[in-house]
Motif scaffolding. Sequence first.
Motif, PDB file in Angstrom:
ATOM      1  N   LEU A   5       1.009  -1.274   0.017  1.00  0.00           N
ATOM      2  CA  LEU A   5       0.233  -0.060  -0.234  1.00  0.00           C
ATOM      3  C   LEU A   5       1.060   1.157   0.349  1.00  0.00           C
ATOM      4  O   LEU A   5       1.997   1.262   0.591  1.00  0.00           O
ATOM      5  N   PHE A   6       0.687   2.263  -0.988  1.00  0.00           N
ATOM      6  CA  PHE A   6       1.221   3.428  -0.844  1.00  0.00           C
ATOM      7  C   PHE A   6       0.439   5.010  -0.434  1.00  0.00           C
ATOM      8  O   PHE A   6      -0.799   4.218  -0.607  1.00  0.00           O
ATOM      9  N   GLY A   7       0.640   5.701  -0.363  1.00  0.00           N
ATOM     10  CA  GLY A   7       0.015   7.213  -0.001  1.00  0.00           C
ATOM     11  C   GLY A   7      -1.081   7.223   0.528  1.00  0.00           C
ATOM     12  O   GLY A   7      -0.745   6.547   0.968  1.00  0.00           O
ATOM     13  N   ILE A   8      -2.072   7.998   0.382  1.00  0.00           N
ATOM     14  CA  ILE A   8      -3.159   7.711   0.948  1.00  0.00           C
ATOM     15  C   ILE A   8      -3.613   5.894   1.621  1.00  0.00           C
ATOM     16  O   ILE A   8      -4.375   5.896   2.777  1.00  0.00           O
ATOM     17  N   ALA A   9      -3.654   5.526   1.005  1.00  0.00           N
ATOM     18  CA  ALA A   9      -4.035   4.224   0.857  1.00  0.00           C
ATOM     19  C   ALA A   9      -3.497   3.324   2.074  1.00  0.00           C
ATOM     20  O   ALA A   9      -3.755   2.786   2.794  1.00  0.00           O
ATOM     21  N   LYS A  10      -2.209   3.783   2.073  1.00  0.00           N
ATOM     22  CA  LYS A  10      -1.272   2.936   3.434  1.00  0.00           C
ATOM     23  C   LYS A  10      -1.931   3.573   4.437  1.00  0.00           C
ATOM     24  O   LYS A  10      -1.926   3.057   5.471  1.00  0.00           O
ATOM     25  N   ASP A  11      -2.042   5.129   4.643  1.00  0.00           N
ATOM     26  CA  ASP A  11      -2.291   5.995   5.728  1.00  0.00           C
ATOM     27  C   ASP A  11      -4.329   5.140   5.744  1.00  0.00           C
ATOM     28  O   ASP A  11      -4.165   5.237   7.190  1.00  0.00           O
ATOM     29  N   ILE A  12      -4.543   5.127   4.827  1.00  0.00           N
ATOM     30  CA  ILE A  12      -6.405   4.825   4.915  1.00  0.00           C
ATOM     31  C   ILE A  12      -6.081   2.958   6.206  1.00  0.00           C
ATOM     32  O   ILE A  12      -6.986   2.699   6.956  1.00  0.00           O
ATOM     33  N   ALA A  13      -5.199   1.933   5.696  1.00  0.00           N
ATOM     34  CA  ALA A  13      -5.296   1.009   5.933  1.00  0.00           C
ATOM     35  C   ALA A  13      -4.370   0.974   7.301  1.00  0.00           C
ATOM     36  O   ALA A  13      -4.998  -0.190   8.418  1.00  0.00           O
ATOM     37  N   GLY A  14      -3.402   1.979   7.949  1.00  0.00           N
ATOM     38  CA  GLY A  14      -2.847   1.840   8.919  1.00  0.00           C
ATOM     39  C   GLY A  14      -1.233   1.593   8.850  1.00  0.00           C
ATOM     40  O   GLY A  14      -0.648   0.687   9.458  1.00  0.00           O
ATOM     41  N   THR A  15      -1.075   0.516   7.543  1.00  0.00           N
ATOM     42  CA  THR A  15      -0.116   0.119   7.249  1.00  0.00           C
ATOM     43  C   THR A  15       0.467  -0.144   6.311  1.00  0.00           C
ATOM     44  O   THR A  15       0.021   0.314   4.678  1.00  0.00           O
ATOM     45  N   PRO A  16       1.789  -0.445   5.516  1.00  0.00           N
ATOM     46  CA  PRO A  16       2.717  -0.547   4.021  1.00  0.00           C
ATOM     47  C   PRO A  16       2.171  -1.520   3.420  1.00  0.00           C
ATOM     48  O   PRO A  16       2.756  -1.300   2.388  1.00  0.00           O
ATOM     49  N   ALA A  17       1.582  -3.041   4.773  1.00  0.00           N
ATOM     50  CA  ALA A  17       1.639  -3.999   3.630  1.00  0.00           C
ATOM     51  C   ALA A  17       0.195  -4.972   4.402  1.00  0.00           C
ATOM     52  O   ALA A  17       0.072  -4.843   5.247  1.00  0.00           O
ATOM     53  N   ILE A  18      -0.725  -5.784   3.767  1.00  0.00           N
ATOM     54  CA  ILE A  18      -1.454  -6.041   4.400  1.00  0.00           C
ATOM     55  C   ILE A  18      -1.347  -8.087   3.970  1.00  0.00           C
ATOM     56  O   ILE A  18      -0.917  -8.308   2.545  1.00  0.00           O
ATOM     57  N   THR A  19      -2.428  -8.949   4.297  1.00  0.00           N
ATOM     58  CA  THR A  19      -2.315 -10.169   3.333  1.00  0.00           C
ATOM     59  C   THR A  19      -3.610 -10.033   3.460  1.00  0.00           C
ATOM     60  O   THR A  19      -4.441 -10.299   4.580  1.00  0.00           O
ATOM     61  N   THR A  20      -4.213 -10.948   2.587  1.00  0.00           N
ATOM     62  CA  THR A  20      -4.942 -10.773   1.958  1.00  0.00           C
ATOM     63  C   THR A  20      -5.846 -12.230   1.746  1.00  0.00           C
ATOM     64  O   THR A  20      -4.736 -13.431   2.093  1.00  0.00           O
ATOM     65  N   THR A  21      -7.945 -12.504   2.316  1.00  0.00           N
ATOM     66  CA  THR A  21      -7.808 -13.951   1.602  1.00  0.00           C
ATOM     67  C   THR A  21      -7.149 -13.962   0.164  1.00  0.00           C
ATOM     68  O   THR A  21      -7.322 -13.082  -0.375  1.00  0.00           O
ATOM     69  N   ALA A  22      -7.489 -15.191   0.178  1.00  0.00           N
ATOM     70  CA  ALA A  22      -7.407 -15.322  -1.611  1.00  0.00           C
ATOM     71  C   ALA A  22      -8.183 -14.670  -2.582  1.00  0.00           C
ATOM     72  O   ALA A  22      -9.329 -15.360  -2.310  1.00  0.00           O
ATOM     73  N   VAL A  23      -8.234 -13.774  -3.250  1.00  0.00           N
ATOM     74  CA  VAL A  23      -9.067 -13.561  -4.610  1.00  0.00           C
ATOM     75  C   VAL A  23      -8.122 -13.711  -5.786  1.00  0.00           C
ATOM     76  O   VAL A  23      -6.680 -14.592  -6.110  1.00  0.00           O
ATOM     77  N   ALA A  24      -9.679 -13.798  -7.051  1.00  0.00           N
ATOM     78  CA  ALA A  24      -8.646 -14.678  -8.119  1.00  0.00           C
ATOM     79  C   ALA A  24      -8.268 -13.296  -9.046  1.00  0.00           C
ATOM     80  O   ALA A  24      -8.027 -14.177  -9.725  1.00  0.00           O
ATOM     81  N   ASP A  25      -8.810 -12.809  -8.910  1.00  0.00           N
ATOM     82  CA  ASP A  25      -8.622 -11.290  -9.623  1.00  0.00           C
ATOM     83  C   ASP A  25      -8.500 -10.258  -9.314  1.00  0.00           C
ATOM     84  O   ASP A  25      -9.054 -10.102  -8.352  1.00  0.00           O
ATOM     85  N   VAL A  26      -8.269  -9.283  -9.525  1.00  0.00           N
ATOM     86  CA  VAL A  26      -7.621  -7.986  -9.667  1.00  0.00           C
ATOM     87  C   VAL A  26      -9.328  -7.517  -8.813  1.00  0.00           C
ATOM     88  O   VAL A  26      -9.687  -6.678  -8.627  1.00  0.00           O
TER      89      VAL A  26
END
Lengths: 76, 138
Positions: A5-26
């Motif tokens: 995550l970067f910029g405002i997305a990083k601020d919104i999530a409160g972290t520079p990287a997250i782990t998602t559940t399995a997702v098939a596509d974008v």
Amino acid sequence: MRVLLFGIAKDIAGTPAITTTAVADVAALKEWLYTQYPALRQLRSLMIAVNKVYANDEQSLLPGDEIAVIPPVSGG
Amino acid sequence: MNVLVKIAADINVQEALNFVESPDCGGVVLFVGNVRNETQGRKVVKLFFECYEPMAIAEMEKIAQHTIATMGISRIAILHITGEKFPGETVVVIAAAAPHRGVAFEACEYAIDTLKQTVPIWKKEFFEDGAIWVAAHP
């Protein structure tokens, strides 16, 4: 899947990287992100990069892909 | 190599000029972007730039290669800073060199316009009473 995550997305999530559940596509990743972090919906745009290239909604996500959330850019 | 792309804490106009200057290029166009001290009447204290560096370098490289392949210029340098900068300080430098000036002007303008649209770099503007990520919201 690990997502950078970067910029405002990083601020919104409160972290520079997250782990998602399995997702098939974008598209599925974006839905997951919007559910987890509704504030992302307020942004002017939200792009996903896969392996350092902008990806469209139909692109499949594979284990080992480098995935990044790209909020509106503002360089220069 | 006829392309220089670079992201660093500090960049230098002379480095870009030195890279593009060549005896076969009669025209060199330089764009320098500096921190402005106000935005819509609000005093800007500083800017903070964050980048997704490997992708930003790749996108800057694409822009540079496009200008060389299709716009008729011979050499180009695109430099951008990361981190904190204060009013008057330089954040982006683009230098384009060509045998004649016309295409160098066009390439320089294309490069800065495209950089602002596609390169994953984000700018946070700090005012005296708050801060915003530029262009994040409609």
